[in-house]
Design a protein around this motif. Structure first.
Motif, short mmCIF file in Angstrom:
data_model
loop_
_atom_site.label_atom_id
_atom_site.label_comp_id
_atom_site.label_asym_id
_atom_site.label_seq_id
_atom_site.Cartn_x
_atom_site.Cartn_y
_atom_site.Cartn_z
N ASP A 151 0.74 -1.19 0.01
CA ASP A 151 0.10 -0.03 0.05
C ASP A 151 0.85 1.19 0.04
O ASP A 151 1.65 1.41 1.01
CB ASP A 151 -1.02 -0.06 1.30
CG ASP A 151 -1.62 1.34 1.64
OD1 ASP A 151 -2.38 2.02 0.36
OD2 ASP A 151 -1.66 1.69 2.45
N PRO A 152 0.85 2.03 -0.98
CA PRO A 152 1.66 3.30 -1.05
C PRO A 152 1.40 4.16 -0.20
O PRO A 152 2.63 4.60 0.28
CB PRO A 152 1.61 3.99 -2.52
CG PRO A 152 0.93 2.79 -3.19
CD PRO A 152 0.16 1.71 -2.41
N ALA A 153 0.46 4.35 0.51
CA ALA A 153 0.21 5.53 1.58
C ALA A 153 0.68 4.86 2.99
O ALA A 153 1.47 5.44 3.73
CB ALA A 153 -1.33 5.57 1.79
N SER A 154 0.83 3.50 3.00
CA SER A 154 1.25 2.95 4.35
C SER A 154 2.80 3.07 4.20
O SER A 154 3.25 3.17 5.11
CB SER A 154 0.76 1.67 4.42
OG SER A 154 1.41 0.77 5.51
N VAL A 155 3.22 2.67 2.94
CA VAL A 155 4.66 2.64 2.86
C VAL A 155 5.16 4.09 3.08
O VAL A 155 6.18 4.37 3.72
CB VAL A 155 5.20 2.20 1.30
CG1 VAL A 155 6.60 2.51 0.95
CG2 VAL A 155 4.96 0.96 1.33
N GLU A 169 6.07 7.67 -7.85
CA GLU A 169 5.99 6.34 -7.31
C GLU A 169 6.97 5.78 -8.36
O GLU A 169 6.95 6.02 -9.51
CB GLU A 169 4.53 6.05 -7.44
CG GLU A 169 3.75 6.61 -6.50
CD GLU A 169 2.19 6.12 -6.59
OE1 GLU A 169 2.17 4.88 -7.03
OE2 GLU A 169 1.07 6.75 -6.24
N ALA A 170 7.45 4.47 -8.04
CA ALA A 170 8.35 3.86 -9.02
C ALA A 170 7.70 2.97 -9.95
O ALA A 170 8.16 3.10 -10.93
CB ALA A 170 9.11 2.70 -7.98
N GLY A 171 6.28 2.88 -9.96
CA GLY A 171 5.53 2.38 -10.87
C GLY A 171 5.11 3.64 -11.91
O GLY A 171 4.20 3.19 -13.01
N ARG A 172 5.29 4.71 -11.80
CA ARG A 172 4.96 5.74 -12.54
C ARG A 172 5.89 7.02 -12.53
O ARG A 172 5.89 7.80 -12.04
CB ARG A 172 3.23 6.42 -11.84
CG ARG A 172 2.31 5.53 -12.19
CD ARG A 172 1.20 6.03 -11.90
NE ARG A 172 0.86 6.59 -10.45
CZ ARG A 172 -0.05 7.30 -10.08
NH1 ARG A 172 -1.22 7.75 -10.77
NH2 ARG A 172 -0.02 7.62 -8.74
N LEU A 173 6.98 6.55 -13.24
CA LEU A 173 8.08 7.43 -13.30
C LEU A 173 7.88 8.74 -14.42
O LEU A 173 7.33 8.29 -15.37
CB LEU A 173 9.44 6.55 -13.59
CG LEU A 173 9.63 5.65 -12.58
CD1 LEU A 173 10.85 4.57 -13.22
CD2 LEU A 173 10.35 6.44 -11.25
N HIS A 225 9.80 -5.58 -3.04
CA HIS A 225 8.92 -6.06 -2.31
C HIS A 225 7.82 -5.01 -1.49
O HIS A 225 6.79 -5.57 -0.92
CB HIS A 225 9.42 -6.84 -1.05
CG HIS A 225 10.24 -6.15 -0.13
ND1 HIS A 225 11.59 -5.64 -0.32
CD2 HIS A 225 10.25 -5.82 1.24
CE1 HIS A 225 12.03 -4.74 0.67
NE2 HIS A 225 11.30 -5.48 1.78
N HIS A 226 8.13 -3.86 -1.68
CA HIS A 226 7.34 -2.77 -1.48
C HIS A 226 6.31 -2.37 -2.48
O HIS A 226 5.36 -1.45 -2.29
CB HIS A 226 8.26 -1.36 -0.76
CG HIS A 226 8.75 -1.63 0.59
ND1 HIS A 226 8.04 -2.22 1.50
CD2 HIS A 226 9.92 -1.50 0.75
CE1 HIS A 226 8.84 -2.02 2.67
NE2 HIS A 226 10.02 -1.87 2.20
N LEU A 227 6.69 -2.98 -3.85
CA LEU A 227 5.90 -2.46 -4.59
C LEU A 227 4.10 -2.88 -4.53
O LEU A 227 4.17 -4.08 -4.46
CB LEU A 227 6.26 -2.48 -5.95
CG LEU A 227 7.74 -1.83 -6.10
CD1 LEU A 227 8.33 -2.63 -7.69
CD2 LEU A 227 7.45 -0.41 -6.50
N PRO A 228 3.29 -2.41 -5.02
CA PRO A 228 2.01 -2.88 -4.79
C PRO A 228 1.78 -3.94 -5.80
O PRO A 228 0.89 -4.92 -5.62
CB PRO A 228 0.92 -1.53 -5.17
CG PRO A 228 1.83 -0.53 -5.65
CD PRO A 228 3.38 -0.62 -5.22
N ASP A 229 2.46 -3.70 -7.21
CA ASP A 229 2.62 -4.59 -8.07
C ASP A 229 3.79 -4.92 -8.80
O ASP A 229 4.06 -3.84 -9.65
CB ASP A 229 1.54 -4.08 -9.34
CG ASP A 229 1.26 -5.25 -10.41
OD1 ASP A 229 2.26 -6.36 -10.54
OD2 ASP A 229 0.55 -5.12 -11.15
N PRO A 230 4.66 -5.77 -8.24
CA PRO A 230 6.17 -5.84 -8.71
C PRO A 230 6.19 -5.82 -10.10
O PRO A 230 7.27 -5.32 -10.67
CB PRO A 230 6.79 -7.12 -7.80
CG PRO A 230 5.68 -7.18 -6.63
CD PRO A 230 4.37 -6.64 -7.03
#
Length: 201
Positions: free
Chosen positions: A5-9, A98-102, A119-124
């Motif tokens: 969860d990005p907000a939790s991270v 976010e790493a998933g939206r650079l 391992h922190h990515l919501p969708d690796p």
């Protein structure tokens, strides 16, 4: 903290940003050694995805030289502020993302360095595809942690599970399906390092 969860991270790392470097003061040589294995050359471009307080950024800058380009991207603004306070903004352009939206063009970097991130990515898989999108064919990827998985689990008091995305049987096909070919896998006590090469489309 929920790892997916990005907000939790973001909340987890924001609360720890100011003390992060003092809590882990001896990691710099391990970061430098991992960066060295990317084989960067002067004039190339490197992305530190999930750069945190920017411990890899000086080594990345040294590798690409004054003519190269280094970008440090992180989800947590508090971590980026600590990186800037430490002067690491002189080594790289710091970007909140976010790493998933650079916010980078396709095929614009020669290497991606990601420490303690996958391992922190919501969708690796989506995250690795995004790294592949911004990477040129033949670019290198380093997934790194200054401790191996077992040593980290022992330190933090949790048990490794077979579905851990960082385990080689899980990671290898994930990388292959995301545009990368795993070339080195080292999960010893003193580090975790998976190196991969961007395959041609």
């Amino acid at each position: 903290m929920r790892n997916d969860d990005p907000a939790s991270v973001r909340e987890f790392f924001a609360a720890r940003a100011d003390t992060w470097d003092t809590k882990y003061p001896d990691d710099t040589p391990a970061y430098e050694a991992a960066v060295a294995e990317l084989g960067l050359r002067a004039g190339e471009s490197a992305l530190d995805a999930g750069c945190g307080t920017g411990r890899a950024l000086p080594a990345l800058r040294a590798a690409v030289g004054a003519s190269g380009r280094v970008i440090g991207a992180d989800l947590t603004p508090e971590m980026l502020r600590v990186a800037a306070r430490a002067g690491r903004d002189r080594a790289a352009l710091l970007v909140e993302a976010e790493a998933g939206r650079l916010p980078l063009r396709a095929r614009s970097v020669d290497a991606v360095f990601a420490a303690g991130l996958v391992h922190h990515l919501p969708d690796p898989a989506a995250g690795l595809r995004e790294f592949a999108r911004v990477a040129r064919p033949g670019a290198r990827l380093a997934l790194f942690h200054p401790l191996g998985r077992a040593a980290l689990a022992a330190r933090r008091g949790y048990t490794l599970t077979p579905d851990d995305v960082r385990d080689e049987p899980n990671l290898r096909p994930l990388l292959t399906g995301s545009g990368w070919e795993l070339s080195v896998f080292d999960d010893g006590d003193d580090r975790y390092l998976a190196l991969a090469v961007r395959t041609a489309d």
